[in-house]
Design an enzyme around this catalytic site. Structure first.
Site, PDB file in Angstrom:
ATOM      1  N   ARG A  79     -34.614  73.444 -35.525  1.00 51.10           N
ATOM      2  CA  ARG A  79     -33.656  72.744 -34.605  1.00 51.10           C
ATOM      3  C   ARG A  79     -33.884  73.011 -33.614  1.00 51.10           C
ATOM      4  O   ARG A  79     -33.683  72.258 -32.187  1.00 51.10           O
ATOM      5  CB  ARG A  79     -32.293  72.944 -35.253  1.00 51.10           C
ATOM      6  N   GLY A 112     -32.895  78.753 -38.552  1.00 51.90           N
ATOM      7  CA  GLY A 112     -31.588  78.556 -38.508  1.00 51.90           C
ATOM      8  C   GLY A 112     -30.835  78.894 -37.222  1.00 51.90           C
ATOM      9  O   GLY A 112     -29.524  78.660 -37.057  1.00 51.90           O
ATOM     10  N   CYS A 141     -22.954  48.145 -43.409  1.00 54.09           N
ATOM     11  CA  CYS A 141     -21.766  47.423 -44.159  1.00 54.09           C
ATOM     12  C   CYS A 141     -21.256  48.743 -44.994  1.00 54.09           C
ATOM     13  O   CYS A 141     -21.333  48.693 -46.104  1.00 54.09           O
ATOM     14  CB  CYS A 141     -22.070  46.667 -45.008  1.00 54.09           C
ATOM     15  N   GLU A 142     -20.743  49.763 -44.367  1.00 58.18           N
ATOM     16  CA  GLU A 142     -19.949  50.824 -44.951  1.00 58.18           C
ATOM     17  C   GLU A 142     -19.038  51.495 -43.829  1.00 58.18           C
ATOM     18  O   GLU A 142     -19.340  51.562 -42.701  1.00 58.18           O
ATOM     19  CB  GLU A 142     -20.790  52.060 -45.204  1.00 58.18           C
TER      20      GLU A 142
HETATM   21  C1  LIG Z   1     -34.567  73.851 -42.988  1.00 64.98           C
HETATM   22  C2  LIG Z   1     -35.296  74.988 -43.086  1.00 64.98           C
HETATM   23  C3  LIG Z   1     -35.616  75.726 -41.679  1.00 64.98           C
HETATM   24  C4  LIG Z   1     -35.521  75.309 -40.489  1.00 64.98           C
HETATM   25  O1  LIG Z   1     -34.028  75.355 -39.856  1.00 64.98           O
HETATM   26  P1  LIG Z   1     -33.537  75.266 -38.512  1.00 64.98           P
HETATM   27  O2  LIG Z   1     -31.991  75.389 -38.875  1.00 64.98           O
HETATM   28  O3  LIG Z   1     -33.941  73.862 -38.162  1.00 64.98           O
HETATM   29  O4  LIG Z   1     -34.116  76.321 -37.721  1.00 64.98           O
HETATM   30  C5  LIG Z   1     -36.473  76.891 -41.915  1.00 64.98           C
HETATM   31  N1  LIG Z   1     -36.876  77.416 -43.314  1.00 64.98           N
HETATM   32  C6  LIG Z   1     -36.476  76.760 -44.223  1.00 64.98           C
HETATM   33  C7  LIG Z   1     -36.903  77.488 -45.509  1.00 64.98           C
HETATM   34  C8  LIG Z   1     -35.848  75.317 -44.231  1.00 64.98           C
HETATM   35  O5  LIG Z   1     -35.256  75.058 -45.242  1.00 64.98           O
END
Ligand SMILES: *Cc1c(COP(=O)(O)O)cnc(C)c1O
Length: 425
Positions: free
Chosen positions: A278, A239, A346-347
């Protein structure tokens, strides 16, 4: 921090000019910098040095086999959300002992495959899932190593579609009922309760929601220990956000995130798991596209690209901002004019940027979308009959196509016309 830069007026990935890759593979294409992936992974793992931890790269971010193999070589595991991702990670060389299986709807077949592969941990998100897993494990004569994913009911400032830690989201077990479910899990024959997990959302640029979620987990671990359920693992989820726009706040430094985790869990003697996605891959990739037409509308100028939202869906899906860079640097005194940067789909929603101030860019020119290494290629589709675009990895002065562009025949090879229609034809 990444390894994309202008040299002699040409945008490069490490030592390779993007224009040279475009010449070799055609456009559009994704390009990943190996040095950037490695740097991000090392910064994250160094932040946790000395702490027993399994770092599981979130495969859904960027599941390219070369990316997974590179990270596995640095010691990464994988967080997977389907049997497909699990098998792909194993094939890329991620050891089963470093794989965590997440997701709200694991089927019994997926559970069986995970148990047969002998993965590190299965993160369970509901009571019915727990019961199903126990049955599957028992039938196989195995015990499933389980963490229960808790929904801590914390709001994080992120896009609604990627917030997962509020009680109205579908993810996890409400923290208020967690002790009862843990007690149940401890009594199920096919289940070995190992730990507790959380994942509150994605693109979070502030450490405070993590702090609140982690504190809830700590309280839970202590309460369960008092009840005789000894958890040995805490899974922090992923996250951590990254800056997409120059005005975005910087990413929370991994060192501060790690310090937070140590401060909250350090005295519990638990093995940590982290699932960054990410943060590792986001700015390690760009999408390179060619301008097909520059079209003057009555009120707007459109730059129409050969890449569309099927190739990079984040702007259409999450209103996301991606920096758009001319591959040949603009003159220093170039005047910026607002243009709408759009794709060929096409959107009307196939828009990458509205009224974006850009230097003069003409038909035939190349542009690059920055920060496209996460949730880019992995979310692409073949909508409008468009083949998935190639993925290229650069390392120093070398580059390799790590996913080639399929032919239309390959794209449609799985389709068939039923015999009763074929006769009519
Ligand atoms: C998507 C996800 C992640 C990765 O999230 P990031 O924001 O890309 O770091 C980690 N754990 C779970 C369970 C996820 O669904």
């Amino acid at each position: 921090m990444d390894y994309f830069s202008y040299r002699n007026g040409q945008l490069h990935a490490e030592d390779v000019a993007l224009a040279a890759i475009a010449e070799a593979v055609g456009t559009p294409f994704y390009v990943y910098s190996a040095a950037t992936l490695e740097r991000h992974f090392r910064v994250f793992s160094d932040a946790f040095a000395g702490q027993p931890i399994t770092l599981c790269f979130a495969t859904k971010t960027n599941g390219n086999k070369a990316v997974l193999a590179l990270l596995a070589g640095l010691g990464a595991g994988a967080d997977v959300v389907s049997q497909g991702e699990m098998e792909h990670a194993l094939a890329a060389g991620v050891p089963a002992g470093r794989i965590v299986f997440s997701g709200v709807a694991k089927t019994k077949a997926e559970m069986a495959a995970a148990l047969e592969a002998g993965i590190f941990q299965i993160n369970v998100e509901s009571e019915p899932e727990l019961e199903a897993l126990s049955e599957v494990a028992q039938a196989l004569g195995k015990t499933a190593p389980v963490a229960l994913r808790i929904n801590p009911d914390v709001a994080a400032a992120t896009h609604d579609k990627i917030a997962t830690g509020r009680k109205e989201n579908k993810f996890g077990i409400d923290w208020t009922v967690a002790p009862a479910i843990f007690a149940k899990a401890a009594g199920l024959p096919g289940i070995a309760v190992k730990g507790v997990a959380v994942h509150i959302g994605s693109q979070i640029l502030d450490l405070d929601p993590f702090r609140r979620a982690f504190e809830r987990l700590r309280e839970l671990v202590l309460a369960l220990r008092a009840d005789g359920i000894a958890l040995e693992r805490v899974d922090l989820g992923g996250g951590l956000g990254i800056p997409y726009h120059r005005d975005d706040p910087a990413s929370p430094p991994p060192a501060e995130y790690a310090a937070l985790a140590r401060r909250i869990f350090g005295d519990l003697g638990v093995h940590l798991v982290a699932e960054p996605g990410r943060l590792i891959a986001g700015n390690a990739g760009m999408l390179v596209s060619r301008v097909v037409y520059r079209k003057q509308g009555e009120t707007r100028t459109f730059l129409i690209l050969d890449a569309g939202f099927n190739d990079l869906i984040r702007p259409a899906m999450y209103d996301a901002f991606h920096d758009i860079l001319p591959v040949t640097a603009a003159a220093e005194n170039a005047v910026l004019t607002p243009v709408d940067v759009v794709g060929p789909i096409c959107e009307s929603g196939d828009i990458f940027a509205r009224q974006r101030p850009l230097p003069p860019i003409a038909a035939g020119d190349l542009v690059a979308f920055a920060t496209a290494g996460a949730y880019g290629a992995s979310m692409s589709s073949t909508y409008n009959g468009r083949p998935l675009v190639p993925e290229v990895m650069v390392s120093g002065d070398r580059f390799a196509v790590v996913r080639r562009r399929p032919s239309v025949a390959e794209m449609t090879a799985l389709e068939s016309v039923p015999p009763w229609l074929a006769k009519q034809a």
